[in-house]
Design a protein around this motif. Structure first.
Motif, PDB file in Angstrom:
ATOM      1  N   GLY A 178       0.817  -1.220   0.000  1.00  0.00           N
ATOM      2  CA  GLY A 178       0.000   0.000   0.000  1.00  0.00           C
ATOM      3  C   GLY A 178       0.838   1.251   0.000  1.00  0.00           C
ATOM      4  O   GLY A 178       0.542   2.213  -0.716  1.00  0.00           O
ATOM      5  N   HIS A 182       1.654   1.511  -4.062  1.00  0.00           N
ATOM      6  CA  HIS A 182       0.547   2.320  -4.568  1.00  0.00           C
ATOM      7  C   HIS A 182       0.622   3.789  -4.161  1.00  0.00           C
ATOM      8  O   HIS A 182       0.452   4.675  -5.010  1.00  0.00           O
ATOM      9  CB  HIS A 182      -0.771   1.688  -4.148  1.00  0.00           C
ATOM     10  CG  HIS A 182      -0.948   0.335  -4.745  1.00  0.00           C
ATOM     11  ND1 HIS A 182      -1.168   0.129  -6.085  1.00  0.00           N
ATOM     12  CD2 HIS A 182      -0.878  -0.909  -4.183  1.00  0.00           C
ATOM     13  CE1 HIS A 182      -1.242  -1.160  -6.334  1.00  0.00           C
ATOM     14  NE2 HIS A 182      -1.067  -1.813  -5.201  1.00  0.00           N
ATOM     15  N   VAL A 285      -6.179  -2.361  -4.668  1.00  0.00           N
ATOM     16  CA  VAL A 285      -5.202  -1.443  -4.081  1.00  0.00           C
ATOM     17  C   VAL A 285      -5.384  -1.342  -2.570  1.00  0.00           C
ATOM     18  O   VAL A 285      -4.430  -1.447  -1.792  1.00  0.00           O
ATOM     19  CB  VAL A 285      -5.318  -0.048  -4.726  1.00  0.00           C
ATOM     20  CG1 VAL A 285      -4.477   0.976  -3.962  1.00  0.00           C
ATOM     21  CG2 VAL A 285      -4.883  -0.095  -6.193  1.00  0.00           C
ATOM     22  N   HIS A 332      -4.902   4.863  -7.208  1.00  0.00           N
ATOM     23  CA  HIS A 332      -3.765   4.263  -6.503  1.00  0.00           C
ATOM     24  C   HIS A 332      -3.326   5.072  -5.279  1.00  0.00           C
ATOM     25  O   HIS A 332      -3.069   4.496  -4.219  1.00  0.00           O
ATOM     26  CB  HIS A 332      -2.600   4.056  -7.475  1.00  0.00           C
ATOM     27  CG  HIS A 332      -2.894   3.012  -8.499  1.00  0.00           C
ATOM     28  ND1 HIS A 332      -2.729   1.671  -8.255  1.00  0.00           N
ATOM     29  CD2 HIS A 332      -3.378   3.121  -9.762  1.00  0.00           C
ATOM     30  CE1 HIS A 332      -3.096   0.987  -9.323  1.00  0.00           C
ATOM     31  NE2 HIS A 332      -3.500   1.846 -10.254  1.00  0.00           N
ATOM     32  N   GLY A 336      -4.499   3.580  -1.893  1.00  0.00           N
ATOM     33  CA  GLY A 336      -3.396   3.172  -1.031  1.00  0.00           C
ATOM     34  C   GLY A 336      -3.448   3.842   0.329  1.00  0.00           C
ATOM     35  O   GLY A 336      -3.192   3.207   1.360  1.00  0.00           O
TER      36      GLY A 336
END
Length: 452
Positions: A178, A182, A285, A332, A336
């Protein structure tokens, strides 16, 4: 991800053929995610930029692989140097490793761990490319990838996953990327687009996806490969944690897709295929950092929250004026951040560790640690990526000429086009003029209003 923690494995580990085979399969699954991403992004652009979008992902397979072998693995997972970078001379060129040498405390060879982590390093810069569609020189992009993984990805991955990395030692939970993947890629995308500026015709010309079937194919490949990405990050399959991560990956992705579609229907009046694909990716994600810490019910919550937040976030580019072509920031970065912070609320203390979130009696301690990890990675990647883009733009130039962008980047940068329409509408001897591919395909594409 638990690299280097010998206490999580047997005290005297021996090579496990089952875990080794499992990790090799997971590595192949993560590899297929990069071509999947290429299709996902390639279908979302206008037809005149399709090949360029595909190549911006595929080139990462070449560049990052070589750099990882030369020094990337050493910089990421070598002996810690001050909490910020690693280095082990035996890892340089992967030349000092025995073929049966085990990764620290685990039952898989170092070579297997290295190739699994290589696939993470490959896809992360490829994620950035979606924000830059239609307007970046391919040579400049290739150089940016090489510089970015060196200056940003390798250090950040060490912070998060390398034994001795400062976020690792702080106790930040990031099961499979994460923060390191991302948030890192999403913040980098924002940094670069703030430097290179908007596409010609942004907010004026229609920039609809040219092939939604290609988008759905790419999303399906990403979903498929993500099981290796997530379940494989426990580096084995002996204690059930990988199985929990596997089911949480499926559950959160499903919840996010449904939540995105529900938001889309309420807000814009339609369930779109692009919304389904984008919602699925948002769920993937968000569960990536959190799936090893939450229950399946928690995974539903993580996915649903991320689906709505990301659907809302994709419209920010129009309100704030930054041109994130394919919603890398909205999906993302936001996904994230959401997934990483939600660990602090939904961690049960009964899966990968005994850490509990706020809703399970753990207080705010873990949430505070997650916030430190989130904003440290976000800030570093944003600034460093913007600086790299600025330096490249002022030296070799990042953007193609305006006339190239308008006419189509594929022909100028790659001397090819994605589709051959030369025989459309007539026989072999027909001399009838055929409209430009960008006109014929884009005109047929449905208008999607989720980012209005």
């Amino acid at each position: 991800m638990p690299p280097g923690i010998s206490t999580l494995a047997a005290d005297t580990p021996t090579l496990s053929s089952a875990n080794t085979g499992f990790m090799l399969i997971c590595s192949a699954l993560v590899m297929i995610m990069t071509p999947g991403l290429a299709f996902f992004y390639g279908g979302m652009v206008r037809v005149k930029s399709t090949l360029n979008m595909l190549m911006m992902s595929f080139i990462s397979l070449g560049i990052v692989t070589i750099l990882w072998v030369l020094y990337g693995f050493s910089a990421t997972f070598g002996t810690d140097k001050g909490g910020f970078i690693g280095w082990t001379s035996d890892y340089v060129g992967l030349s000092g490793l025995g073929i049966t040498q085990l990764w620290d405390g685990y039952t898989i060879p170092v070579y297997v761990f290295a190739v699994f982590q290589l696939m993470f390093a490959i896809i992360t810069p490829a994620l950035i490319s979606g924000a830059l569609a239609d307007r970046v020189k391919f040579s400049a992009w290739a150089l940016f990838v090489a510089l970015w993984v060196t200056v940003v990805y390798f250090p950040v991955a060490h912070w998060v996953w390398g034994a001795g990395g400062w976020l690792f030692e702080l106790g930040v939970i990031d099961f499979a990327g994460g923060t390191a993947v991302h948030i890192n890629a999403g913040a980098a995308a924002l940094g670069v687009i703030l430097v290179i500026g908007k596409r010609v015709g942004f907010k004026r010309d229609p920039m609809r996806p040219h092939s939604l079937p290609l988008v759905m194919l790419g999303a399906g490949l990403l979903w498929f490969g993500w099981f290796g990405f997530n379940a494989g990050s426990w580096l084995g399959n002996d204690d059930g944690v990988g199985a929990v991560m596997f089911i949480n990956t499926q559950v959160a992705t499903a919840a996010a897709m449904l939540a995105w579609l529900a938001y889309e229907k309420i807000r814009h009046g339609a369930f779109t295929t692009l919304g389904a694909a984008s919602g699925a990716v948002a769920g993937l994600v968000a569960i990536t950092p959190s799936g090893g810490a939450v229950s399946p019910l928690g995974a539903i919550a993580v996915g649903a929250i991320a689906g709505v937040l990301c659907a809302m976030a994709v419209g920010l580019k129009f309100k704030l004026g930054y041109d994130d072509s394919l919603d890398v920031v909205g999906v993302h970065l936001v996904g994230g951040v959401a997934g990483s912070l939600l660990v602090g609320f939904f961690a049960t203390g009964g899966v990968q560790s005994d850490v509990k979130g706020l809703f399970y009696g753990g207080g705010l301690d873990q949430l505070g640690k997650q916030a430190v990890g989130v904003f440290a990675v976000l800030a570093y990647s944003l600034v460093a990526s913007a600086v790299l883009a600025f330096l490249l733009d002022k030296t070799i130039g990042m953007r193609v000429d305006e006339d190239v962008e308008v006419s189509g980047i594929d022909q100028d940068e790659h001397a090819e086009t994605a589709y051959d329409f030369s025989g459309a509408g007539g026989g072999a001897g027909s001399r009838k003029a055929v409209p430009a591919p960008s006109d014929t395909v884009a005109a047929a594409a449905p208008i999607k209003k989720v980012d209005a």
